[in-house]
Design a protein around this motif. Structure first.
Motif, PDB file in Angstrom:
ATOM      1  N   GLN A 146       0.874  -1.247   0.192  1.00 34.35           N
ATOM      2  CA  GLN A 146       0.135   0.165   0.122  1.00 34.35           C
ATOM      3  C   GLN A 146       0.921   1.305   0.065  1.00 34.35           C
ATOM      4  N   ILE A 147       1.898   1.166   0.752  1.00 35.72           N
ATOM      5  CA  ILE A 147       2.732   2.481   0.912  1.00 35.72           C
ATOM      6  C   ILE A 147       3.372   2.794  -0.623  1.00 35.72           C
ATOM      7  N   ASP A 148       3.756   1.473  -1.380  1.00 35.55           N
ATOM      8  CA  ASP A 148       4.546   1.806  -2.524  1.00 35.55           C
ATOM      9  C   ASP A 148       3.553   2.315  -3.493  1.00 35.55           C
ATOM     10  N   ASN A 149       2.271   1.694  -3.628  1.00 40.75           N
ATOM     11  CA  ASN A 149       1.248   2.220  -4.384  1.00 40.75           C
ATOM     12  C   ASN A 149       0.847   3.708  -4.392  1.00 40.75           C
ATOM     13  N   VAL A 150       0.863   4.499  -2.932  1.00 46.74           N
ATOM     14  CA  VAL A 150       0.615   5.715  -2.770  1.00 46.74           C
ATOM     15  C   VAL A 150       1.575   6.572  -3.101  1.00 46.74           C
ATOM     16  N   LYS A 151       3.112   6.099  -2.681  1.00 43.75           N
ATOM     17  CA  LYS A 151       4.107   6.702  -2.852  1.00 43.75           C
ATOM     18  C   LYS A 151       4.394   7.170  -4.260  1.00 43.75           C
ATOM     19  N   ALA A 152       4.161   5.934  -5.353  1.00 41.42           N
ATOM     20  CA  ALA A 152       4.241   6.362  -6.776  1.00 41.42           C
ATOM     21  C   ALA A 152       3.397   7.443  -7.016  1.00 41.42           C
ATOM     22  N   VAL A 153       2.208   7.482  -6.583  1.00 37.72           N
ATOM     23  CA  VAL A 153       1.334   8.724  -6.932  1.00 37.72           C
ATOM     24  C   VAL A 153       2.116   9.698  -6.316  1.00 37.72           C
ATOM     25  N   ILE A 154       2.455   9.833  -5.005  1.00 38.30           N
ATOM     26  CA  ILE A 154       2.696  11.102  -4.642  1.00 38.30           C
ATOM     27  C   ILE A 154       4.130  11.778  -5.007  1.00 38.30           C
ATOM     28  N   GLU A 155       5.016  10.877  -5.444  1.00 33.17           N
ATOM     29  CA  GLU A 155       6.254  11.165  -6.062  1.00 33.17           C
ATOM     30  C   GLU A 155       6.070  11.763  -7.409  1.00 33.17           C
ATOM     31  N   SER A 156       5.026  11.415  -8.184  1.00 34.65           N
ATOM     32  CA  SER A 156       4.492  11.912  -9.464  1.00 34.65           C
ATOM     33  C   SER A 156       4.139  13.377  -9.322  1.00 34.65           C
ATOM     34  N   PHE A 157       3.234  13.457  -8.134  1.00 32.93           N
ATOM     35  CA  PHE A 157       2.810  14.889  -7.990  1.00 32.93           C
ATOM     36  C   PHE A 157       4.069  15.662  -7.594  1.00 32.93           C
ATOM     37  N   HIS A 158       4.673  15.448  -6.922  1.00 29.67           N
ATOM     38  CA  HIS A 158       5.799  16.049  -6.135  1.00 29.67           C
ATOM     39  C   HIS A 158       6.693  16.686  -7.201  1.00 29.67           C
ATOM     40  N   HIS A 159       7.142  15.713  -8.263  1.00 28.64           N
ATOM     41  CA  HIS A 159       7.851  16.103  -9.054  1.00 28.64           C
ATOM     42  C   HIS A 159       7.310  17.212  -9.948  1.00 28.64           C
ATOM     43  N   SER A 160       6.295  17.000 -10.299  1.00 22.96           N
ATOM     44  CA  SER A 160       5.228  18.194 -11.301  1.00 22.96           C
ATOM     45  C   SER A 160       5.057  19.433 -10.543  1.00 22.96           C
ATOM     46  N   TRP A 161       4.669  19.285  -9.249  1.00 23.76           N
ATOM     47  CA  TRP A 161       4.464  20.524  -8.354  1.00 23.76           C
ATOM     48  C   TRP A 161       5.909  21.218  -8.422  1.00 23.76           C
ATOM     49  N   ILE A 162       7.010  20.487  -8.237  1.00 21.78           N
ATOM     50  CA  ILE A 162       7.996  21.310  -7.855  1.00 21.78           C
ATOM     51  C   ILE A 162       8.417  22.176  -9.323  1.00 21.78           C
ATOM     52  N   GLU A 163       8.178  21.406 -10.732  1.00 19.05           N
ATOM     53  CA  GLU A 163       8.763  22.078 -11.614  1.00 19.05           C
ATOM     54  C   GLU A 163       7.632  23.297 -11.943  1.00 19.05           C
ATOM     55  N   THR A 164       6.460  23.134 -11.399  1.00 17.28           N
ATOM     56  CA  THR A 164       5.588  24.466 -11.387  1.00 17.28           C
ATOM     57  C   THR A 164       5.842  25.553 -10.421  1.00 17.28           C
ATOM     58  N   ASN A 165       6.338  25.146  -9.315  1.00 13.41           N
ATOM     59  CA  ASN A 165       6.901  26.177  -8.386  1.00 13.41           C
ATOM     60  C   ASN A 165       8.057  26.140  -7.793  1.00 13.41           C
ATOM     61  N   LYS A 166       8.949  26.251  -8.693  1.00  7.24           N
ATOM     62  CA  LYS A 166      10.611  26.150  -8.649  1.00  7.24           C
ATOM     63  C   LYS A 166      10.831  27.053  -7.604  1.00  7.24           C
ATOM     64  N   ASP A 167      10.579  28.297  -7.870  1.00 13.47           N
ATOM     65  CA  ASP A 167      10.968  29.277  -6.950  1.00 13.47           C
ATOM     66  C   ASP A 167      10.815  29.250  -5.622  1.00 13.47           C
ATOM     67  N   PHE A 168       9.537  29.047  -5.500  1.00 14.46           N
ATOM     68  CA  PHE A 168       8.987  28.930  -3.973  1.00 14.46           C
ATOM     69  C   PHE A 168       9.612  27.722  -3.315  1.00 14.46           C
ATOM     70  N   TYR A 169       9.638  26.546  -4.202  1.00 12.25           N
ATOM     71  CA  TYR A 169      10.354  25.247  -3.546  1.00 12.25           C
ATOM     72  C   TYR A 169      11.793  25.558  -3.138  1.00 12.25           C
ATOM     73  N   GLN A 170      12.288  26.288  -3.967  1.00 11.40           N
ATOM     74  CA  GLN A 170      13.836  26.634  -3.513  1.00 11.40           C
ATOM     75  C   GLN A 170      14.114  27.464  -2.447  1.00 11.40           C
ATOM     76  N   SER A 171      12.983  28.278  -2.242  1.00  8.40           N
ATOM     77  CA  SER A 171      13.300  29.339  -1.391  1.00  8.40           C
ATOM     78  C   SER A 171      12.670  28.956   0.115  1.00  8.40           C
ATOM     79  N   ARG A 172      11.582  28.456   0.234  1.00 10.73           N
ATOM     80  CA  ARG A 172      11.173  28.192   1.617  1.00 10.73           C
ATOM     81  C   ARG A 172       9.955  27.087   1.703  1.00 10.73           C
ATOM     82  N   ALA A 173       9.615  26.532   0.791  1.00 10.11           N
ATOM     83  CA  ALA A 173       8.463  25.692   0.547  1.00 10.11           C
ATOM     84  C   ALA A 173       8.714  24.343   1.789  1.00 10.11           C
TER      85      ALA A 173
END
Length: 253
Positions: A21-48
């Motif tokens: 269950q962890i692996d199934n959810v984690k795969a989705v979460i990591e996909s979200f996280h990578h996409s979110w970082i691309e869209t929010n680079k400055d915020f992520y790098q500065s303080r998120a």
């Protein structure tokens, strides 16, 4: 009613999710996280330290969103929700907690309610509607630090000074009343957003945080319709009650 939660404002369930269950959810979460970082680079790098609205359409496809919906509305998880909100629980939001890019960035003590309410309103809110964090660790992590009982007890002078950064105190200063709750991968921590708490950074943490609340218009005005399942996705959910209660409130606003 969950007695530990009533008294302390939190409860934990170890090994709530198994490795598959962890692996199934984690795969989705990591996909979200990578996409979110691309869209929010400055915020992520500065303080998120966290992101939100994971079940929305911007970063995940329908199949990935369905994986999240089925977890959020699973009998396994909803059983825990009903133990604290037995009547008309609603789905509020999802968040993802991770470490800041800057290792020197400090964490901070806070109550969720302090960002929208003045002090007198915060005091009154302690006896009002509930908003609960259901935090699932996807990796071993340092966890979170809580002030037990602060979901119904007002701040001591020490807690208030630190939380509001007054009288020479900083919000990252240690509190004598803090209790560390460590989490292993798969553990579930349930705690009240009203209580005084701070996240603990380290170990490249990755925690999925699901917020459920009372069916209260003031709380659900923050809910996003885009983060709710469609009719086809709804049919795949074991217990869609929380989603349906949210939709009902949103449609009435």
């Amino acid at each position: 009613m969950n007695e530990q939660f009533e008294q302390n404002g939190f409860t934990t369930k170890q090994n709530f999710l198994n490795r598959e269950q962890i692996d199934n959810v984690k795969a989705v979460i990591e996909s979200f996280h990578h996409s979110w970082i691309e869209t929010n680079k400055d915020f992520y790098q500065s303080r998120a330290i966290n992101s939100a609205y994971l079940s929305g359409k911007q970063h995940l496809n329908d199949e990935q969103r369905s994986t999240l919906f089925q977890l959020i509305g699973s009998n396994h998880l909803m059983e825990q929700v009903y133990s604290i909100i037995p009547k008309d629980p609603a789905f509020m939001n999802t968040q993802l907690f991770f470490d800041p890019v800057n290792p020197q960035q400090k964490n901070y003590w806070h109550r969720d309610i302090q960002y929208d309410l003045d002090l007198e309103q915060q005091k009154a809110a302690l006896s009002g509607s509930q908003a609960l964090h259901f935090r699932i660790a996807l990796k071993d992590e340092p966890g979170i630090e809580l002030v037990l009982g602060s979901h119904f007890n007002w701040d001591t002078q020490e807690e208030l000074d630190v939380r509001l950064e007054q009288n020479g105190k900083k919000s990252h200063d240690d509190l004598s009343t803090g209790k560390v709750i460590e989490l292993k991968a798969g553990d579930l921590l349930i705690f009240s957003g009203k209580m005084i708490h701070r996240g603990l950074y380290g170990l490249d943490r990755l925690s999925l945080d699901i917020l459920y609340c009372d069916s209260d218009k003031e709380l659900l005005k923050y809910a996003e319709p885009d983060c709710l399942p469609n009719l086809d996705q709804l049919k795949l959910i074991q217990d869609p009650t929380a989603f349906m209660n949210t939709a009902k409130i949103i449609n009435s606003l």
